[in-house]
Design a protein around this motif. Structure first.
Motif, PDB file in Angstrom:
ATOM      1  N   THR A  33      41.497 -31.680  67.023  1.00  0.00           N
ATOM      2  CA  THR A  33      41.824 -30.061  66.354  1.00  0.00           C
ATOM      3  C   THR A  33      42.256 -29.974  68.249  1.00  0.00           C
ATOM      4  O   THR A  33      41.202 -29.482  68.511  1.00  0.00           O
ATOM      5  N   ARG A  34      43.506 -30.052  68.271  1.00  0.00           N
ATOM      6  CA  ARG A  34      44.050 -28.458  69.306  1.00  0.00           C
ATOM      7  C   ARG A  34      43.966 -27.392  69.798  1.00  0.00           C
ATOM      8  O   ARG A  34      44.054 -26.954  68.891  1.00  0.00           O
ATOM      9  N   VAL A  35      43.070 -26.813  70.568  1.00  0.00           N
ATOM     10  CA  VAL A  35      42.861 -25.842  70.703  1.00  0.00           C
ATOM     11  C   VAL A  35      43.030 -25.204  71.337  1.00  0.00           C
ATOM     12  O   VAL A  35      42.807 -25.742  72.324  1.00  0.00           O
ATOM     13  N   ASP A  36      43.775 -23.497  71.640  1.00  0.00           N
ATOM     14  CA  ASP A  36      43.268 -23.165  73.260  1.00  0.00           C
ATOM     15  C   ASP A  36      42.450 -21.816  73.139  1.00  0.00           C
ATOM     16  O   ASP A  36      43.088 -20.780  72.471  1.00  0.00           O
ATOM     17  N   PRO A  37      41.258 -21.586  73.759  1.00  0.00           N
ATOM     18  CA  PRO A  37      40.406 -20.973  73.413  1.00  0.00           C
ATOM     19  C   PRO A  37      41.208 -19.184  73.859  1.00  0.00           C
ATOM     20  O   PRO A  37      40.428 -18.054  73.276  1.00  0.00           O
ATOM     21  N   GLY A  38      41.796 -19.527  74.449  1.00  0.00           N
ATOM     22  CA  GLY A  38      42.812 -17.914  75.093  1.00  0.00           C
ATOM     23  C   GLY A  38      43.255 -17.564  73.872  1.00  0.00           C
ATOM     24  O   GLY A  38      43.353 -16.203  74.219  1.00  0.00           O
ATOM     25  N   ARG A  39      43.804 -17.926  73.136  1.00  0.00           N
ATOM     26  CA  ARG A  39      45.006 -17.476  71.856  1.00  0.00           C
ATOM     27  C   ARG A  39      44.234 -17.951  70.698  1.00  0.00           C
ATOM     28  O   ARG A  39      44.721 -16.522  69.592  1.00  0.00           O
ATOM     29  N   ASP A  40      43.318 -19.018  70.778  1.00  0.00           N
ATOM     30  CA  ASP A  40      42.338 -19.084  68.748  1.00  0.00           C
ATOM     31  C   ASP A  40      41.633 -18.710  69.111  1.00  0.00           C
ATOM     32  O   ASP A  40      41.002 -17.904  69.610  1.00  0.00           O
ATOM     33  N   ALA A  41      40.811 -17.951  67.268  1.00  0.00           N
ATOM     34  CA  ALA A  41      39.861 -17.152  67.477  1.00  0.00           C
ATOM     35  C   ALA A  41      38.928 -18.267  66.703  1.00  0.00           C
ATOM     36  O   ALA A  41      38.952 -18.512  65.884  1.00  0.00           O
ATOM     37  N   ILE A  42      38.188 -19.393  67.831  1.00  0.00           N
ATOM     38  CA  ILE A  42      37.071 -19.683  67.131  1.00  0.00           C
ATOM     39  C   ILE A  42      35.512 -19.751  67.408  1.00  0.00           C
ATOM     40  O   ILE A  42      35.091 -18.439  67.899  1.00  0.00           O
ATOM     41  N   TYR A  43      35.240 -19.403  66.505  1.00  0.00           N
ATOM     42  CA  TYR A  43      33.487 -18.687  65.798  1.00  0.00           C
ATOM     43  C   TYR A  43      32.848 -20.525  64.917  1.00  0.00           C
ATOM     44  O   TYR A  43      33.004 -21.018  64.650  1.00  0.00           O
ATOM     45  N   VAL A  44      31.472 -20.210  65.927  1.00  0.00           N
ATOM     46  CA  VAL A  44      30.242 -21.219  65.590  1.00  0.00           C
ATOM     47  C   VAL A  44      29.225 -20.684  65.095  1.00  0.00           C
ATOM     48  O   VAL A  44      28.630 -19.520  65.632  1.00  0.00           O
TER      49      VAL A  44
ATOM     50  N   GLY B 272      29.109 -18.243  63.453  1.00  0.00           N
ATOM     51  CA  GLY B 272      29.585 -16.393  63.079  1.00  0.00           C
ATOM     52  C   GLY B 272      29.551 -16.184  64.448  1.00  0.00           C
ATOM     53  O   GLY B 272      29.641 -14.915  64.560  1.00  0.00           O
ATOM     54  N   ASN B 273      29.974 -16.584  65.494  1.00  0.00           N
ATOM     55  CA  ASN B 273      30.188 -16.208  67.015  1.00  0.00           C
ATOM     56  C   ASN B 273      31.052 -16.459  67.254  1.00  0.00           C
ATOM     57  O   ASN B 273      30.743 -17.620  67.983  1.00  0.00           O
ATOM     58  N   ARG B 274      31.488 -15.204  68.062  1.00  0.00           N
ATOM     59  CA  ARG B 274      33.103 -15.855  68.510  1.00  0.00           C
ATOM     60  C   ARG B 274      32.991 -16.672  69.945  1.00  0.00           C
ATOM     61  O   ARG B 274      31.827 -16.061  70.960  1.00  0.00           O
ATOM     62  N   LEU B 275      33.043 -17.338  69.757  1.00  0.00           N
ATOM     63  CA  LEU B 275      33.809 -18.383  71.426  1.00  0.00           C
ATOM     64  C   LEU B 275      34.500 -17.296  72.301  1.00  0.00           C
ATOM     65  O   LEU B 275      35.309 -17.083  72.181  1.00  0.00           O
ATOM     66  N   PRO B 276      34.022 -17.761  73.601  1.00  0.00           N
ATOM     67  CA  PRO B 276      35.004 -16.872  74.605  1.00  0.00           C
ATOM     68  C   PRO B 276      35.791 -17.292  74.508  1.00  0.00           C
ATOM     69  O   PRO B 276      36.274 -18.116  74.494  1.00  0.00           O
ATOM     70  N   LYS B 277      36.875 -16.242  75.038  1.00  0.00           N
ATOM     71  CA  LYS B 277      38.659 -16.647  75.664  1.00  0.00           C
ATOM     72  C   LYS B 277      38.601 -17.678  76.759  1.00  0.00           C
ATOM     73  O   LYS B 277      38.755 -18.272  76.781  1.00  0.00           O
ATOM     74  N   LYS B 278      37.574 -17.241  77.868  1.00  0.00           N
ATOM     75  CA  LYS B 278      37.755 -17.969  78.905  1.00  0.00           C
ATOM     76  C   LYS B 278      37.164 -18.929  78.777  1.00  0.00           C
ATOM     77  O   LYS B 278      35.068 -18.253  78.967  1.00  0.00           O
TER      78      LYS B 278
END
Length: 397
Positions: free
Chosen positions: A185-196, A198-204
């Motif tokens: 799946t194509r994702v962009d950390p700066g725009r998409d909210a990604i959790y692993v 329950g912990n949020r992945l940093p935007k940068k």
């Protein structure tokens, strides 16, 4: 223009008073008229004489008979008799030449057509070449930063690429509130909210890091937490100052490019760039690797010939690029061999020396591609690679 005043007669005299009396204030005061007779003598410069035409220049009387007020554009042409004459119309042969002339194509268009193989429109509409700073600004602010989900998790330091895929398959990763079970799946950390978990992945994501490490003996190139003497332990001081040097950015997950066995010392490259590691470590890159092997016993020409002939490793015949016996040094009693290989198979240098009937006392890697281990870099020390160092490794950054 010259002007002169002939005479000026005043019919009335003007009387000036310092203070008017009260009796005069009650009377009506009429304005005094001043009359004067003016005479001007105006003359103009004489007209300029008409220029005389050369004696050999004839005029076409019919062509010069123009209506009044029409603009006259003279044409000086040479007649059939060889004499010059003046006329108001351009020569007939000039008009025919203009009519028969063909429009010349633009040279730039022909060059673009040649370079693009006939597709001129696609070449002209292509994005022009920009400076390096402009490309970097575009990539950081406007370019689509979408990447595979497993690659983003590995770059953020969550786990390795395979372990990240396992987390995704287990349903422990959510993207924008929905569980994602597809690593591609194509994702962009700066725009998409990604959790692993329950912990949020940093935007940068952390920047790309390239480190050259002088590996000591007894350390292994492994990322397992159970290994107490991993080469990553040698970078603890590097991570201690990470927050000061890179505020707000997560710590990168570093790994080694290729491996050196536990008894081999020397150059090992550590990075968090998977594409870089794949290109450098893959055999198709044909990067030469130079080793200094210290052996026990006496080295003869027979040994050098046997090493150069190569041996079979894992079903594949491997032969070195070059073998050389280094000159003897007083502080080094054992003989040393310089061996250069390019395949980099597991224990390749050790198998080559063993097949020749020699025993290795110590083995050190001193060069990968065009990058040589700095002579002043002590055991266990590291240095960050510069752009020029990466170019010597064949990496286009």
């Amino acid at each position: 223009m010259a002007a002169s005043l002939s005479t000026l007669h005043l019919h009335h005299q003007l009387t000036f008073f310092r203070k008017p009396s009260l009796s005069l204030l009650n009377k009506s005061i009429r304005p005094t008229r001043i009359t004067a007779s003016l005479e001007f003598n105006i003359t103009f410069a004489p007209p300029k004489p008409k220029p005389k035409l050369p004696a050999n220049l004839q005029t076409d009387a019919a062509s010069l008979s123009l209506p009044p007020g029409q603009l006259f554009i003279p044409w000086i042409v040479r007649g059939e008799d060889g004499n010059l004459k003046l006329q108001s119309n351009p020569p007939a042969r000039l008009i025919h030449a203009i009519a028969d002339a063909k429009t010349q194509p633009k040279k730039k268009k022909d060059k673009v057509k040649k370079e693009s193989g006939g597709n001129v429109k696609a070449k002209l509409e292509a994005e022009p070449t920009r400076s390096k700073a402009a490309r970097r600004f575009y990539n950081e602010n406007f370019r689509d930063q979408a990447q595979r989900l497993s690659k983003v998790l590995a770059a953020a330091g969550v786990a390795s690429r395979r372990s990240s895929e396992a987390l995704i398959f287990e349903g422990k990763v959510t993207v924008n509130g929905s569980v994602c079970n597809t690593p591609q799946t194509r994702v962009d950390p700066g725009r998409d909210a990604i959790y692993v978990n329950g912990n949020r992945l940093p935007k940068k994501l952390p920047p790309k890091i390239y480190i050259a490490l002088n590996k000591p003996k007894g350390y292994i190139c492994s990322l397992g937490e159970k290994e107490s003497k991993s080469v990553m332990c040698l970078l603890d001081d590097y991570f201690l100052s990470w927050d000061k040097r890179n505020p707000g950015l997560p710590k990168p997950r570093l790994f080694t490019v290729g491996r050196l066995d536990v008894a081999t010392t020397g150059l090992i490259i550590v990075t968090n760039d998977g594409d870089f590691a794949q290109q450098i470590a893959h055999p198709s890159s044909n990067l030469s690797k130079e080793y200094i092997a210290t052996v026990d016993g006496v080295v003869s020409k027979r040994h050098l010939f046997a090493i150069s002939e190569g041996t079979v490793i894992e079903g594949v015949h491997c032969a070195p690029d070059s073998v050389e016996l280094l000159p003897h040094q007083p502080d080094r009693p054992r003989p040393r061999l310089r061996i250069v290989v390019h395949e980099g198979r597991n224990h390749e240098v050790r198998e080559l020396v063993k097949n020749a009937g020699l025993e290795i006392h110590s083995l050190k890697r001193v060069r990968i591609g065009g990058f040589r281990l700095p002579s002043d870099l002590g055991l266990g020390k590291h240095v960050e690679l510069k752009q020029t160092d990466l170019k010597t490794l064949g990496w286009k950054c």
